[in-house]
Structure formats: C-alpha cells, structure tokens
Design a protein around this motif. Structure first.
Motif, mmCIF file in Angstrom:
data_model
loop_
_atom_site.group_PDB
_atom_site.id
_atom_site.type_symbol
_atom_site.label_atom_id
_atom_site.label_comp_id
_atom_site.label_asym_id
_atom_site.label_seq_id
_atom_site.Cartn_x
_atom_site.Cartn_y
_atom_site.Cartn_z
ATOM 1 N N ALA A 55 -4.628 -1.923 5.634
ATOM 2 C CA ALA A 55 -4.516 -3.268 5.089
ATOM 3 C C ALA A 55 -4.807 -4.470 5.834
ATOM 4 N N VAL A 84 -0.174 -9.141 2.478
ATOM 5 C CA VAL A 84 0.160 -7.579 2.061
ATOM 6 C C VAL A 84 2.034 -7.182 3.392
ATOM 7 N N PRO A 128 0.116 -1.492 -0.086
ATOM 8 C CA PRO A 128 -0.275 0.084 0.543
ATOM 9 C C PRO A 128 0.762 1.412 -0.067
#
Length: 182
Positions: free
Chosen positions: A118, A74, A12
């Motif tokens: 996330a 992630v 991200p």
C-alpha cells in the motif's frame, strides 16, 4: 484525513467497508477502491456501503496480486496472518522479496506485505492509516517493516491503544494505528 480530503482512497482489505465508509463520511465525493478476497464479505460490504450512499469500486481478489495503481490515501485493517497460515502466504512473501529487494522471510506477517504494498502505491504526499497489532513495533518479525517505514521516511505517527481497554469485542489483542505519509 478529513483536514485535507484526498480524491482517491484505497482499502486493500475492504471487509464490510467500515473504514472506507468512515473516511467517505468525512470526505464526500472521495473515489474509493477496495479489495476483498471473500465474495460473501464483499457483498455484505457493498450492501453496507450502498445503504450509506457510498458506491466503491469494490474488486474481488487478492490486493497483493493486483496491478499497482497510485492513490492519494490508504486506510486498512489488513489481515493478521502468520506465515504458518499456508503456502500461499509464503509464496507472496517470496514474490514481494524478489520484486522489492526487501529481506522478507521467516515470520513475516501478512499485514507487513499489505502495509509495504500500500505504501508503494501512495502518490508523493499521499497518506495512509493502518490498524496493526501493537507487537509489530517490538517484535523481531517487525524489523523489516520498521526498517521499510523509517528508511523511506514514511512513518509519521505510531498510536498505541491501551491494552486495558479491548478494541475488539471478540478478540483479546493489542492494537496500534500506524500513520504514514509518502
């Protein structure tokens, strides 16, 4: 992540893609989605990825304002910005507090928002790794993040990097690696 390669990876705060490239080197064929707010940095990241044979779905924009898409993994070095960084961050804090019901206010750092968002996007069994300043675990401003991770059973491991050996050549800071699993 290499022991059980996920099919999808989200970064991200993509930057130049160094973290995503490291995962892709261990997990060939992984589908990488990245978010980067700075078009110039995104272009540098895209070029670095292309040189290494990685073709990420790199999106220019604010991850925190992006549509929620579930992912299996992630990896992130989210921005370390305090609320004094501007009205935009304060507005994001208020918006996330309203959306999630979490008591986000005051000295919440931008990385807190990135980690929470996330983690909310991880599929069941999904894993995440976040590079954060070590102080988050002992500071009052980290209370909401600690409660979020612990109350949901997400925190798997916290690795503190010794502050006697600098992690970043151009910054005097401490670091920790926060490992989570949904």
């Amino acid at each position: 992540i290499a022991e059980a390669c996920p099919a999808t990876l989200l970064d991200p705060a993509f930057g130049t893609g160094i973290l995503a490239r490291a995962v892709a080197a261990q997990c060939p064929g992984i589908a990488v989605t990245g978010w980067e707010v700075d078009p110039e940095i995104a272009a540098a990241g895209q070029a670095a990825c292309a040189a290494g044979g990685l073709v990420p779905d790199l999106r220019i924009g604010d991850f925190l304002a992006s549509p929620a898409e579930p992912v299996e993994a992630v990896i992130a070095n989210p921005p370390w910005l305090r609320p004094l960084a501007g009205n935009g961050l304060r507005a994001q804090i208020r918006a996330m507090a309203l959306r999630t019901g979490l008591p986000l206010q005051g000295a919440v750092n931008a990385y807190t928002l990135f980690v929470i968002e996330a983690c909310l996007r991880l599929r069941p069994g999904g894993r995440g790794a976040f590079l954060l300043p070590a102080e988050w675990a002992s500071a009052n401003s980290g209370a909401v993040l600690k409660d979020f991770l612990l109350s949901r059973g997400l925190l798997r491991r916290l690795v503190s990097v010794c502050n006697l050996r600098p992690v970043f050549a151009d910054a005097l800071t401490t670091a920790s690696l926060v490992l989570v699993e949904a």
